[in-house]
Enzyme design. Structure first.
Site: not given
Ligand SMILES: *Cc1c(COP(=O)(O)O)cnc(C)c1O
Length: 423
Positions: A143, A238, A266
């Site tokens: 993702y 990522d 995050k």
């Protein structure tokens, strides 16, 4: 038991699609309704009905220090008192960028944005701008946020030209997205052999944490580095989850593989909305106004968000990652033993402060493996754990998150609850 949450969710359903601002929160795949959270402290969240939970979601990763860590709250309050947004440079954004550059070997320069989605989207634009190529290679089950080019359905097998995974994404956009199974270097190589001259970037979660937890097999990341270099494509890590979690310096430090571009989010925002894309100077110099690739943001480098990120990294630097890793490994091992002793198949992989749970007989190395796990068993487990005060991500394809605030008592409580689950 969760009357106020239920009432709020019903009301939310009339004015917010599905009653939530991000789909997985609706808890649909686990046949439950969401808990509305009133507050959180350390490893615990409290819902609006006054029930207390040990939190293994941690806002999907950011809260690695635990909730409402005093030094972070204090930094945010002090920043807020000075003004919440200027749309002009502020000192903390320079300090945070400097810290990222010193922590991450693949990052010489960084640009702040507002979410992981925005960071991944911008990194892809940069890779395309730098190489003058359009294609992207991504891995099935990874993702990278909800921007169009990353929302490609999982095609099967090697070098599948992908179709959109949702209405609203033009087929023309995902036609440039190539898919390969995670951990399958041969499939990635086949993509490069066929399309290599047109591939701008290969993007990967260096530890896959959005199909459950799937660590890279030895040689996978190294092999991607070689392929990208050989064909002149950019390797994009990522690290939205792995950054400052699998090691302070991220997966690129832990696995000693040097990406061209890095996507962060995050943890770097300390619980405020932050994303970052960074990379080698020769590539980042293409970003406007230093170079021609346009990218901008009204709230980018927001002073509250920068203060939260900086305070988080500042404290994280002093933390003992390997001690936490040992505690999480012991917890994951015990959880697996408890479940298998009940006669259900269970895999509990872990790395650093991440743990996974697959109700499956076999080790999971890619998304196709993950899909073989028993989702009914997960739903059953989720519901009974929640009823006993253990808050897990409401999907069989998510990853358990642990913070430095989790105590031995928290782990013991979770294991005790797992022991009481009936399948
Ligand atoms: C969460 C996540 C994103 C998207 O970040 P948002 O802030 O939700 O847009 C991107 N990549 C990975 C690996 C993620 O886990």
């Amino acid at each position: 038991m969760d009357d106020i949450s239920r009432a709020l969710f019903e009301k939310a359903g009339t004015c917010i699609p599905g009653g939530v601002n991000s789909p997985v929160r609706a808890c649909r795949t686990v046949d439950s309704v969401p808990l509305f959270i009133a507050g959180a402290k350390g490893s615990r969240v409290t819902d609006v009905d006054g029930r207390d939970y040990v939190d293994f979601v941690l806002s999907w990763g950011p809260m690695i220090l635990g909730h409402a860590e005093p030094s972070v709250v204090d930094a945010v309050c002090r920043a807020a008192a000075r003004g919440t947004s200027f749309g002009a440079p502020c000192p903390d954004e320079v300090a945070l960028a400097e810290e990222l550059v010193s922590a991450l070997p693949g990052v010489d320069m960084a640009r702040m944005v507002n979410s992981g989605t925005e960071a991944a989207m911008s990194a892809l634009r940069l890779a395309r701008a730098v190489t003058g190529r359009d294609r992207l290679l991504k891995f099935i089950g990874c993702y990278h946020g909800h921007a169009d080019p990353f929302l490609a359905a999982a095609g099967s097998g090697v070098a599948t030209l992908s179709i959109p995974g949702t209405p609203g994404v033009p087929a023309a956009v995902t036609a440039n997205t190539l898919l390969a199974p995670y951990n399958d270097l041969g499939a990635a190589r086949a993509c490069f052999e066929r399309y290599g001259e047109t591939i701008a970037a290969v993007i990967v979660e260096p530890v896959a944490a959005n199909m459950g937890l799937v660590p890279p097999v030895p040689g996978f990341l190294e092999g991607l580095r070689e392929l990208a270099s050989q064909y002149g494509a950019l390797l994009v890590f990522d690290e939205v989850i792995t950054g400052f979690r699998v090691a302070y310096g991220g997966a690129q430090t832990r696995f000693a593989v040097d990406p061209d571009l890095t996507v962060l989010g995050k943890i770097v925002g300390g619980g405020l909305p932050v994303g970052v894309f960074g990379g080698k100077r020769c590539f980042m110099e293409h970003v406007a106004p230093q170079g021609p690739m346009y990218q901008a943001g009204t709230l980018s480098g927001n002073p509250l968000a920068m203060a939260a990120g900086l305070a988080t990294l500042c404290m994280l630097k002093t933390m003992d990652y390997s001690a936490l890793e040992d505690r999480v490994a012991a917890f994951a091992r015990a959880l697996g033993e408890i479940l298998r002793a009940k006669g259900v198949p269970a895999q509990t992989p872990c790395i650093a402060s991440l743990f996974g749970l697959f109700f499956s007989e076999r080790e999971v190395r890619c998304f196709a493996d993950a899909q073989l796990c028993d989702q009914k068993l997960f739903t059953c487990f989720y519901q009974q754990m929640r009823a006993q005060g253990i808050y897990l991500a409401p999907s069989a394809f998510e990853t358990g998150m642990v913070s430095f605030a989790h105590s031995d008592e928290d782990f013991a409580r979770a294991l005790d609850a797992a022991g009481k689950v009936r399948f």
